[in-house]
Design a protein around this motif. Structure first.
Motif, mmCIF file in Angstrom:
data_model
loop_
_atom_site.group_PDB
_atom_site.id
_atom_site.type_symbol
_atom_site.label_atom_id
_atom_site.label_comp_id
_atom_site.label_asym_id
_atom_site.label_seq_id
_atom_site.Cartn_x
_atom_site.Cartn_y
_atom_site.Cartn_z
ATOM 1 N N ARG A 1 -25.388 55.558 -19.240
ATOM 2 C CA ARG A 1 -24.848 54.675 -18.203
ATOM 3 C C ARG A 1 -25.833 54.640 -17.029
ATOM 4 O O ARG A 1 -26.264 55.697 -16.544
ATOM 5 N N ALA A 2 -26.147 53.456 -16.587
ATOM 6 C CA ALA A 2 -27.094 53.290 -15.480
ATOM 7 C C ALA A 2 -26.446 53.680 -14.153
ATOM 8 O O ALA A 2 -25.219 53.730 -14.032
ATOM 9 N N GLN A 3 -27.294 53.933 -13.157
ATOM 10 C CA GLN A 3 -26.798 54.228 -11.810
ATOM 11 C C GLN A 3 -26.101 52.987 -11.271
ATOM 12 O O GLN A 3 -26.531 51.867 -11.493
ATOM 13 N N LYS A 4 -24.976 53.212 -10.571
ATOM 14 C CA LYS A 4 -24.270 52.062 -10.006
ATOM 15 C C LYS A 4 -23.637 52.440 -8.670
ATOM 16 O O LYS A 4 -23.470 53.617 -8.349
ATOM 17 N N THR A 5 -23.280 51.406 -7.929
ATOM 18 C CA THR A 5 -22.638 51.588 -6.631
ATOM 19 C C THR A 5 -21.155 51.290 -6.774
ATOM 20 O O THR A 5 -20.772 50.264 -7.346
ATOM 21 N N ALA A 6 -20.322 52.186 -6.273
ATOM 22 C CA ALA A 6 -18.865 52.007 -6.319
ATOM 23 C C ALA A 6 -18.330 52.083 -4.895
ATOM 24 O O ALA A 6 -19.032 52.490 -3.967
ATOM 25 N N ARG A 7 -17.079 51.693 -4.739
ATOM 26 C CA ARG A 7 -16.470 51.716 -3.407
ATOM 27 C C ARG A 7 -15.259 52.645 -3.396
ATOM 28 O O ARG A 7 -14.441 52.620 -4.297
ATOM 29 N N ASN A 8 -15.163 53.449 -2.326
ATOM 30 C CA ASN A 8 -13.982 54.252 -2.075
ATOM 31 C C ASN A 8 -13.127 53.428 -1.114
ATOM 32 O O ASN A 8 -13.429 53.330 0.077
ATOM 33 N N ILE A 9 -12.074 52.833 -1.641
ATOM 34 C CA ILE A 9 -11.276 51.892 -0.855
ATOM 35 C C ILE A 9 -10.553 52.587 0.296
ATOM 36 O O ILE A 9 -10.452 52.047 1.397
ATOM 37 N N SER A 10 -10.053 53.799 0.060
ATOM 38 C CA SER A 10 -9.279 54.476 1.101
ATOM 39 C C SER A 10 -10.134 54.827 2.316
ATOM 40 O O SER A 10 -9.667 54.772 3.448
ATOM 41 N N LYS A 11 -11.397 55.188 2.100
ATOM 42 C CA LYS A 11 -12.283 55.544 3.217
ATOM 43 C C LYS A 11 -13.206 54.388 3.602
ATOM 44 O O LYS A 11 -13.963 54.497 4.560
ATOM 45 N N ASN A 12 -13.188 53.322 2.838
ATOM 46 C CA ASN A 12 -14.024 52.146 3.080
ATOM 47 C C ASN A 12 -15.514 52.526 3.120
ATOM 48 O O ASN A 12 -16.258 52.161 4.023
ATOM 49 N N THR A 13 -15.915 53.295 2.101
ATOM 50 C CA THR A 13 -17.317 53.702 1.997
ATOM 51 C C THR A 13 -17.847 53.356 0.613
ATOM 52 O O THR A 13 -17.073 53.147 -0.329
ATOM 53 N N THR A 14 -19.158 53.319 0.492
ATOM 54 C CA THR A 14 -19.776 53.089 -0.808
ATOM 55 C C THR A 14 -20.288 54.414 -1.352
ATOM 56 O O THR A 14 -20.751 55.277 -0.594
ATOM 57 N N ILE A 15 -20.188 54.545 -2.647
ATOM 58 C CA ILE A 15 -20.614 55.764 -3.323
ATOM 59 C C ILE A 15 -21.631 55.365 -4.381
ATOM 60 O O ILE A 15 -21.440 54.376 -5.103
#
Length: 133
Positions: free
Chosen positions: A59-73
């Motif tokens: 699986r390639a590196q990807k950007t996800a979102r933490n909706i509760s903290k409104n941050t990107t991971i």
């Protein structure tokens, strides 16, 4: 691994079925699964002709979102185990399922027809009884 595969086939040919196999060959099955896990951990795929392949998918590196903290991971690149059934195995399962569904549909159709006939016959019997009175 190849030697282990032959041993497993030999064990299966001994004629053990159902719960007997679960009780007597639990160690064999667990050893087989451990061999598959070890191979996948070493990034080696396992191919079982006529059954399927246990493979490692990257699986390639990807950007996800933490909706509760409104941050990107950032999720790093990683490997996951996967199973891909053989075409012959998939085909046999599809044929079996298709035949089973057809049989179920036929049985359901037959049961509905009988219920309908029973209802119609019962209703006409009730009508006849009412007419006689």
């Amino acid at each position: 691994f190849f030697f282990f595969k032959q041993k497993t086939a030999y064990e299966m040919q001994r004629g053990l079925v159902g719960s007997e196999m679960c009780i007597r060959d639990r160690k064999t099955v667990e050893a087989f699964m451990d061999a598959i896990k070890d191979s996948l951990v070493k990034d080696k795929n396992v191919y079982l002709r006529g059954f399927g392949s246990f493979i490692v998918k990257k699986r390639a590196q990807k950007t996800a979102r933490n909706i509760s903290k409104n941050t990107t991971i950032i999720i790093p690149e990683h490997n996951i185990p996967s199973f891909k059934p053989a075409k012959s195995f998939t085909g046999k399962v599809k044929v079996t399922v298709k035949a089973s569904k057809q049989l179920t549909l036929q049985n359901n159709h037959h049961a509905k027809r009988q219920k309908k006939e029973k209802t119609q016959n019962g209703y006409s019997q009730a009508q006849k009884t009412l007419k006689k009175e």
